[in-house]
Design an enzyme around this catalytic site. Structure first.
Site: not given
Ligand code: GP9
Ligand code: MN
Length: 448
Positions: A38, A203, A82, A264
């Protein structure tokens, strides 16, 4: 629509890149484990803060002789973040240009020819996703069934009674738990399996106790989001290290190919709307940022891409590529032909791989140039080596090349949008493929 499909197939056949014989089928019959890192950016690899490596385990893996690593690999997501990374990985098509994502907007209805179904039908794979957030986020609970995933272990499959397992502010369970608990399910799966672990602790704004991070000391910049980013990246690194240890302990590492990628950027804009990459460049890399441009911002769209497997001939590759190229690369390693599928990237290992990397807003990067089109026709072209802008009116030859690349980028994105928006895969079933029947899957997920 039939003629639309024919035109699209003309395009994909013309742009098809043949597998590299030295790698095709090298992972045939092996388990495939995808680790979705992430918000993990490439600059973290090798970075030291206060003399200490932020991601020591991933650094070692990056340099391992059995790891293929890429240092010019770019994220190509749009607003679907994501889920866009997942769309590219699973389907070989891009996310949408504006407004939410393929997953939430179309994925609950659309027909897919996605990785889990392809691998199940051609090579007998079972499949699963592991994720510490609720299953309905990005509509995954429905989309995964349409993609042919056999199982989806969302937050509800984990024991979260102990508050220590959770984010302090509601982003789902911590990555260490995702892996330590997840591996118990993984061990039970029928092999070979295709599985994906979606991490979440790195995140932005995810909070956990500092006790979780040993004695790691982060930066002390004005921007706390940046300080926090190194902490969560360090934690993510430790969780991956533990996961690899579980894989060794269970013996799974000897017959698995492990693929890791950053989905990303993790840094974007601060609360005042200023670029955090610019803050990072001056505050951590001591770069002069007086003339910060789109060129500099693009440099920070790199994310890691690594493939690790016992016996794999590794090395650090400088090939330019992006997330759209992952699916054909993996399928070829698994010994699956991709020619009949509508996938818009090309195998990174192929000698015919296309090194023009398309971003969702139609800008693109090549090994030599970074190009930003503009509605008024005033395209900006930067030379990668110097970052200098090259005026096209003085360079007719380059102008012609840029024009050709741009047309192809636009075409590719348009094909992707047509296939997704018009649900065109309903009208085309590749030879040897059976459409996915989502009613065959009845796993339950947490819906919020
Ligand atoms: C949430 C996680 C984060 O389940 O996959 O998502 P993002 O904000 O990076 O799209
Ligand atoms: Mn993400």
């Amino acid at each position: 629509t039939e003629s639309e499909i024919d035109q699209i197939l003309d395009y994909t056949h013309q742009h098809y890149a043949q597998p590299n014989k030295a790698y095709f089928g090298k992972a045939k019959g092996k388990n495939i484990i995808i680790i979705h890192l992430e918000s993990f950016e490439q600059f973290l690899i090798g970075l030291k803060i206060n003399g200490v490596e932020v991601t020591p385990f991933l650094n070692k893996l990056y340099n391992d002789k059995n790891t293929l690593s890429y240092d010019n690999f770019f994220n190509e997501v749009g607003t679907g973040r994501t889920s866009d990374a997942e769309t590219m990985l699973e389907t070989g098509l891009f996310g949408l240009p504006t407004g939410t994502s393929v997953f939430t907007k179309l994925g609950t209805e659309n027909t897919f020819q996605a990785a889990p179904a392809i691998l199940a039908q051609q090579e007998g794979y079972s499949s699963a996703v592991f994720h510490g957030n609720v299953g309905s986020f990005w509509s995954r609970n429905i989309v995964y069934k349409n993609m042919g995933y056999n199982y989806f272990f969302d937050k509800s499959y984990y024991d979260t009674a102990d508050s220590e397992t959770n984010s302090l502010n509601g982003y789902g369970i911590k990555d260490k738990i995702l892996f330590s608990e997840g591996v118990k399910y993984l061990e039970q799966m029928q092999q070979p399996f295709y599985t994906k672990f979606l991490t979440v602790t790195n995140h932005v704004r995810y909070q956990f106790s500092d006790d979780d991070n040993g004695d790691f000391q982060s930066t002390d910049l004005d921007d706390d989001e940046i300080n926090n980013y190194f902490k969560t990246a360090h934690y993510l690194d430790k969780s991956i290290e533990e996961f690899f240890k579980y894989l060794d302990d269970t013996g799974l590492s000897t017959n698995s190919m492990i693929v890791l990628y950053g989905d990303h950027y993790g840094l974007d804009k601060n609360s005042a709307g200023e670029s955090q990459h610019k803050e990072l460049a001056s505050g951590v890399f001591n770069q002069n940022t007086d003339n910060w441009s789109q060129f500099n911002e693009t440099q920070y769209q790199r994310v890691p891409f690594m493939i690790h497997m016992d016996g794999l001939k590794g090395g650090i590759k400088h090939t330019y590529g992006g997330e759209i190229d992952v699916l054909p690369t993996i399928l070829h390693l698994a010994g699956v032909n991709t020619k009949q599928y509508i996938q818009l990237g090309t195998d990174l290992l192929s000698k015919q791989h296309n090194q023009v990397v398309a971003f969702r807003k139609k800008s693109f990067i090549t090994p030599k140039y970074t190009v930003y089109p503009n509605d008024n026709g005033n395209t900006k072209v930067y030379e990668n080596k110097t970052g200098a802008e090259i005026p096209l009116r003085d360079n007719p030859e380059l102008a012609m090349k840029v024009d050709k690349w741009q047309k192809d980028v636009n075409k590719k994105l348009k094909i992707s949008d047509d296939v997704n928006n018009k649900n065109l895969l309903r009208f085309y079933t590749p030879a040897g493929f059976t459409p996915v029947d989502p009613t065959k899957y009845d796993y339950q997920n947490q819906v919020e």
